[in-house]
Design a protein around this motif. Structure first.
Motif, PDB file in Angstrom:
ATOM      1  N   GLY A 264      13.763 -46.050 -89.630  1.00  0.00           N
ATOM      2  CA  GLY A 264      12.672 -45.742 -88.697  1.00  0.00           C
ATOM      3  C   GLY A 264      11.326 -45.570 -89.368  1.00  0.00           C
ATOM      4  N   ARG A 265      11.319 -45.523 -90.688  1.00  0.00           N
ATOM      5  CA  ARG A 265      10.056 -45.422 -91.430  1.00  0.00           C
ATOM      6  C   ARG A 265       9.627 -46.804 -91.884  1.00  0.00           C
ATOM      7  N   ARG A 266       8.402 -46.886 -92.329  1.00  0.00           N
ATOM      8  CA  ARG A 266       7.885 -48.136 -92.880  1.00  0.00           C
ATOM      9  C   ARG A 266       8.126 -48.150 -94.390  1.00  0.00           C
ATOM     10  N   ALA A 267       8.542 -49.301 -94.903  1.00  0.00           N
ATOM     11  CA  ALA A 267       8.799 -49.443 -96.344  1.00  0.00           C
ATOM     12  C   ALA A 267       7.481 -49.328 -97.102  1.00  0.00           C
ATOM     13  N   GLU A 268       7.472 -48.521 -98.142  1.00  0.00           N
ATOM     14  CA  GLU A 268       6.269 -48.348 -98.960  1.00  0.00           C
ATOM     15  C   GLU A 268       6.080 -49.505 -99.927  1.00  0.00           C
ATOM     16  N   GLN A 269       7.154 -50.228-100.208  1.00  0.00           N
ATOM     17  CA  GLN A 269       7.098 -51.438-101.022  1.00  0.00           C
ATOM     18  C   GLN A 269       8.226 -52.347-100.561  1.00  0.00           C
ATOM     19  N   ASN A 270       8.182 -53.607-100.945  1.00  0.00           N
ATOM     20  CA  ASN A 270       9.264 -54.516-100.570  1.00  0.00           C
ATOM     21  C   ASN A 270      10.590 -53.944-101.038  1.00  0.00           C
ATOM     22  N   LEU A 271      11.602 -54.008-100.182  1.00  0.00           N
ATOM     23  CA  LEU A 271      12.955 -53.617-100.566  1.00  0.00           C
ATOM     24  C   LEU A 271      13.734 -54.904-100.809  1.00  0.00           C
ATOM     25  N   LEU A 272      14.338 -55.021-101.989  1.00  0.00           N
ATOM     26  CA  LEU A 272      14.994 -56.257-102.407  1.00  0.00           C
ATOM     27  C   LEU A 272      16.503 -56.133-102.339  1.00  0.00           C
ATOM     28  N   HIS A 273      17.145 -57.220-101.940  1.00  0.00           N
ATOM     29  CA  HIS A 273      18.606 -57.279-101.881  1.00  0.00           C
ATOM     30  C   HIS A 273      19.156 -57.176-103.303  1.00  0.00           C
ATOM     31  N   PRO A 274      20.206 -56.377-103.533  1.00  0.00           N
ATOM     32  CA  PRO A 274      20.697 -56.154-104.898  1.00  0.00           C
ATOM     33  C   PRO A 274      21.362 -57.361-105.554  1.00  0.00           C
ATOM     34  N   ILE A 275      21.715 -58.365-104.786  1.00  0.00           N
ATOM     35  CA  ILE A 275      22.365 -59.539-105.361  1.00  0.00           C
ATOM     36  C   ILE A 275      21.426 -60.733-105.390  1.00  0.00           C
ATOM     37  N   THR A 276      20.803 -61.020-104.269  1.00  0.00           N
ATOM     38  CA  THR A 276      19.992 -62.232-104.176  1.00  0.00           C
ATOM     39  C   THR A 276      18.546 -62.021-104.594  1.00  0.00           C
ATOM     40  N   GLY A 277      18.082 -60.780-104.612  1.00  0.00           N
ATOM     41  CA  GLY A 277      16.680 -60.516-104.913  1.00  0.00           C
ATOM     42  C   GLY A 277      15.767 -60.812-103.745  1.00  0.00           C
ATOM     43  N   GLN A 278      16.338 -61.236-102.633  1.00  0.00           N
ATOM     44  CA  GLN A 278      15.559 -61.564-101.449  1.00  0.00           C
ATOM     45  C   GLN A 278      14.960 -60.285-100.859  1.00  0.00           C
ATOM     46  N   VAL A 279      13.751 -60.400-100.324  1.00  0.00           N
ATOM     47  CA  VAL A 279      13.122 -59.262 -99.660  1.00  0.00           C
ATOM     48  C   VAL A 279      13.857 -59.038 -98.345  1.00  0.00           C
ATOM     49  N   VAL A 280      14.452 -57.856 -98.180  1.00  0.00           N
ATOM     50  CA  VAL A 280      15.164 -57.551 -96.942  1.00  0.00           C
ATOM     51  C   VAL A 280      14.295 -56.738 -95.988  1.00  0.00           C
ATOM     52  N   VAL A 281      13.369 -55.979 -96.532  1.00  0.00           N
ATOM     53  CA  VAL A 281      12.383 -55.269 -95.723  1.00  0.00           C
ATOM     54  C   VAL A 281      11.047 -55.407 -96.441  1.00  0.00           C
ATOM     55  N   GLU A 282      10.090 -56.029 -95.763  1.00  0.00           N
ATOM     56  CA  GLU A 282       8.772 -56.208 -96.352  1.00  0.00           C
ATOM     57  C   GLU A 282       7.993 -54.902 -96.341  1.00  0.00           C
ATOM     58  N   GLU A 283       7.113 -54.765 -97.321  1.00  0.00           N
ATOM     59  CA  GLU A 283       6.230 -53.602 -97.380  1.00  0.00           C
ATOM     60  C   GLU A 283       5.512 -53.453 -96.044  1.00  0.00           C
ATOM     61  N   GLY A 284       5.511 -52.228 -95.527  1.00  0.00           N
ATOM     62  CA  GLY A 284       4.828 -51.946 -94.268  1.00  0.00           C
ATOM     63  C   GLY A 284       5.672 -52.163 -93.027  1.00  0.00           C
ATOM     64  N   LYS A 285       6.860 -52.786 -93.163  1.00  0.00           N
ATOM     65  CA  LYS A 285       7.731 -53.047 -92.012  1.00  0.00           C
ATOM     66  C   LYS A 285       8.727 -51.903 -91.839  1.00  0.00           C
ATOM     67  N   LEU A 286       9.284 -51.795 -90.632  1.00  0.00           N
ATOM     68  CA  LEU A 286      10.248 -50.737 -90.336  1.00  0.00           C
ATOM     69  C   LEU A 286      11.595 -51.011 -90.987  1.00  0.00           C
ATOM     70  N   ILE A 287      12.197 -49.952 -91.493  1.00  0.00           N
ATOM     71  CA  ILE A 287      13.551 -50.020 -92.041  1.00  0.00           C
ATOM     72  C   ILE A 287      14.501 -49.726 -90.878  1.00  0.00           C
ATOM     73  N   THR A 288      15.381 -50.680 -90.572  1.00  0.00           N
ATOM     74  CA  THR A 288      16.256 -50.539 -89.410  1.00  0.00           C
ATOM     75  C   THR A 288      17.699 -50.255 -89.824  1.00  0.00           C
ATOM     76  N   ARG A 289      18.444 -49.694 -88.887  1.00  0.00           N
ATOM     77  CA  ARG A 289      19.855 -49.392 -89.135  1.00  0.00           C
ATOM     78  C   ARG A 289      20.644 -50.681 -89.388  1.00  0.00           C
ATOM     79  N   SER A 290      20.308 -51.771 -88.710  1.00  0.00           N
ATOM     80  CA  SER A 290      21.059 -53.018 -88.897  1.00  0.00           C
ATOM     81  C   SER A 290      20.920 -53.528 -90.336  1.00  0.00           C
ATOM     82  N   ILE A 291      19.753 -53.376 -90.924  1.00  0.00           N
ATOM     83  CA  ILE A 291      19.561 -53.777 -92.323  1.00  0.00           C
ATOM     84  C   ILE A 291      20.432 -52.917 -93.233  1.00  0.00           C
ATOM     85  N   ILE A 292      20.465 -51.627 -92.997  1.00  0.00           N
ATOM     86  CA  ILE A 292      21.260 -50.707 -93.821  1.00  0.00           C
ATOM     87  C   ILE A 292      22.746 -51.047 -93.692  1.00  0.00           C
ATOM     88  N   ASN A 293      23.211 -51.332 -92.467  1.00  0.00           N
ATOM     89  CA  ASN A 293      24.622 -51.695 -92.265  1.00  0.00           C
ATOM     90  C   ASN A 293      24.965 -52.986 -93.007  1.00  0.00           C
TER      91      ASN A 293
END
Length: 160
Positions: free
Chosen positions: A112-141
């Motif tokens: 429910g908060r906004r990411a302070e920096q890009n959050l990266l996937h631990p395997i692919t390195g892909q940005v899963v939550v962009e800086e400034g975007k909301l962190i959602t439960r579906s991403i965490i699951n």
């Protein structure tokens, strides 16, 4: 013998021992670098870019090549810090922007908060939550499911 490397974009220069790996150098600077596989070259959490001095590093093993093949942010200048041994001077290491996610429990508190920096996937390195975007439960699951799969994989490959 001592070699000099530079870390970008933090503008740090440091002396390291010949044949030490880049990960050791980063950890000696107390940088928050993950090493989910324990430095065996099987995850992407110590992925870095080499801006200069690729020829001053050890060659790339097949395991490192395979791991880099699955990282969506990998470039021809990519290396795994745990695998790249420093053999000469003039190495300039660029640290990826963003934070690799490894502690799902810590991130759950951020739903429910906004990411302070890009959050990266631990395997692919892909940005899963962009800086400034909301962190959602579906991403965490989704990340929690991936973490379990990775844990199973690493458990099967211990000692490999």
């Amino acid at each position: 013998m001592v070699k000099i490397i530079k870390l970008e974009p933090i503008a740090e220069e440091m002396a390291v021992l010949t044949n030490s790996n880049i990960l050791s150098a980063l950890l000696s600077k107390e940088l928050n670098v993950l090493k989910e596989c324990g430095g065996r070259g099987m995850c992407a959490t110590c992925h870095v870019y080499i801006k200069d001095g690729m020829d001053a590093l050890s060659g790339m093993s097949r395991r490192e090549q395979r791991t880099l093949e699955v990282i969506t942010t990998a470039k021809t200048t990519s290396r795994l810090a745990c695998q790249a041994q420093i053999l000469g001077n003039g190495v300039v290491v660029e640290l990826p922007t963003g934070m690799y996610i490894n502690a799902i429990d810590n991130v759950e508190a951020l739903i429910g908060r906004r990411a302070e920096q890009n959050l990266l996937h631990p395997i692919t390195g892909q940005v899963v939550v962009e800086e400034g975007k909301l962190i959602t439960r579906s991403i965490i699951n989704q990340l929690n499911e991936t973490r379990l799969q990775v844990g199973d994989y690493l458990a099967r490959t211990r000692g490999a």
